[in-house]
Scaffold this active site. Sequence first.
Site, short mmCIF file in Angstrom:
data_model
loop_
_atom_site.label_atom_id
_atom_site.label_comp_id
_atom_site.label_asym_id
_atom_site.label_seq_id
_atom_site.Cartn_x
_atom_site.Cartn_y
_atom_site.Cartn_z
N ASP A 46 0.83 -1.21 0.00
CA ASP A 46 0.00 0.00 0.00
C ASP A 46 0.87 1.26 0.00
O ASP A 46 0.36 2.38 -0.02
CB ASP A 46 -1.03 0.00 1.13
CG ASP A 46 -0.42 0.00 2.51
OD1 ASP A 46 0.82 -0.10 2.62
OD2 ASP A 46 -1.17 0.10 3.50
N SER A 47 2.19 1.06 -0.03
CA SER A 47 3.11 2.19 -0.28
C SER A 47 2.78 2.84 -1.62
O SER A 47 3.21 3.96 -1.89
CB SER A 47 4.57 1.70 -0.27
OG SER A 47 4.73 0.61 -1.15
N GLU A 50 9.92 -3.82 9.86
CA GLU A 50 10.21 -2.49 9.30
C GLU A 50 10.84 -1.57 10.34
O GLU A 50 10.28 -1.34 11.42
CB GLU A 50 8.93 -1.86 8.72
CG GLU A 50 9.20 -0.50 8.09
CD GLU A 50 8.13 -0.01 7.13
OE1 GLU A 50 7.18 -0.75 6.83
OE2 GLU A 50 8.28 1.14 6.66
N GLU A 56 -0.84 -5.27 8.85
CA GLU A 56 0.11 -4.61 9.75
C GLU A 56 -0.32 -4.75 11.21
O GLU A 56 -1.42 -4.33 11.57
CB GLU A 56 0.20 -3.11 9.41
CG GLU A 56 0.86 -2.82 8.09
CD GLU A 56 0.99 -1.32 7.81
OE1 GLU A 56 0.72 -0.50 8.71
OE2 GLU A 56 1.38 -0.99 6.68
N ASP A 82 -1.07 -6.20 0.10
CA ASP A 82 -1.37 -5.52 1.36
C ASP A 82 -2.86 -5.31 1.53
O ASP A 82 -3.54 -4.85 0.59
CB ASP A 82 -0.71 -4.13 1.36
CG ASP A 82 0.59 -4.09 2.13
OD1 ASP A 82 0.86 -5.01 2.93
OD2 ASP A 82 1.35 -3.13 1.93
N LYS A 102 -1.11 -9.36 3.32
CA LYS A 102 -0.28 -8.88 4.43
C LYS A 102 -1.09 -7.88 5.25
O LYS A 102 -1.76 -7.02 4.68
CB LYS A 102 1.01 -8.23 3.91
CG LYS A 102 1.87 -7.62 5.03
CD LYS A 102 3.29 -7.33 4.58
CE LYS A 102 3.47 -6.06 3.78
NZ LYS A 102 3.10 -4.82 4.51
O1 KIV Z 1 3.63 -1.05 1.50
C1 KIV Z 1 4.73 -1.56 1.29
O2 KIV Z 1 5.33 -1.41 0.22
C2 KIV Z 1 5.31 -2.35 2.36
C3 KIV Z 1 6.76 -2.71 2.25
C4 KIV Z 1 7.62 -1.55 2.15
C5 KIV Z 1 7.18 -3.66 3.30
O3 KIV Z 1 4.64 -2.70 3.27
#
Ligand code: KIV
Length: 258
Positions: free
Chosen positions: A42-43, A177, A112, A81, A110
């Site tokens: 989600d970056s 992280e 968090e 994510d 994934k």
């Molecule tokens: O959102 C993302 O790209 C991430 C990674 C940087 C681990 O969670």
Amino acid sequence: MNSKINKILKKKNKSKIICLTSYSKNMAEEADKYADIILVGDSLGSVLYNYDTTRKVTLSNMIDHSKSVRQGVKKSLMVVDMPYNTYYTKNLALKNARKIIKETKCDAVKLEGGKKIIEQIRFLIKNKIPVMGHLGLLPQTNRGKFKSKGGNIREKKQLIKDSLLLQDSGVFSIVLECIKTSTAKQITDKLNIPTIGIGSSVNCDGQVLVIDDLIGLNDTKIKFVKKFVNIKKYINLGLRKFALDVKSKKYPLKKHSY
Ligand code: KIV
């Protein structure tokens, strides 16, 4: 168990795991040549949409980009994510994880967090959804504060506890992280599942970076980012040549025309 996940698990203490983010097909195609895991992170909210927080990323953002990525991934494990607000109860988490997997054909999701979301993680795994954990700096909840974690005894103990809790719940791997070197090492040594570090030292079982950061497409000053190539130089070269050729009428030639 998914054979790709099995392969990742077997790498623990044997060979480093390569994880790369991708948000679209063309990049995923290149990443797939080198990666064990491709993460649709989600970056993408900050990298592509210039959002000040990943909280603004929606489920449909993630699904649309993941569908594109899926077209480029052949061999790597594809993880997506779950965005903020899509897993605050276990039933919501299951509904949204199923939607992500059904629509994108990814291998895993994934989430968090540790203890605070353990019920959701257990529920997903009970329902046969493979889950990757994420501890340390949690962009969805650490709003704006870019600070390392695990530098004091209290944080260190909590991170170790959370990592063991995640392992017991059945996650196949955990992203660490911005966790202090000694804490990341202790976690990695204690776990049977692989840790994937980002800003968490060489002691992790693998490393992940945002692809746009490591190729220099995204300008960032984050300490853990190493720019392995200045891709903008090559992009500019191509664009300048195009503009010059158009202006001087060297392009298009007859062979480019119908
Ligand atoms: O959102 C993302 O790209 C991430 C990674 C940087 C681990 O969670």
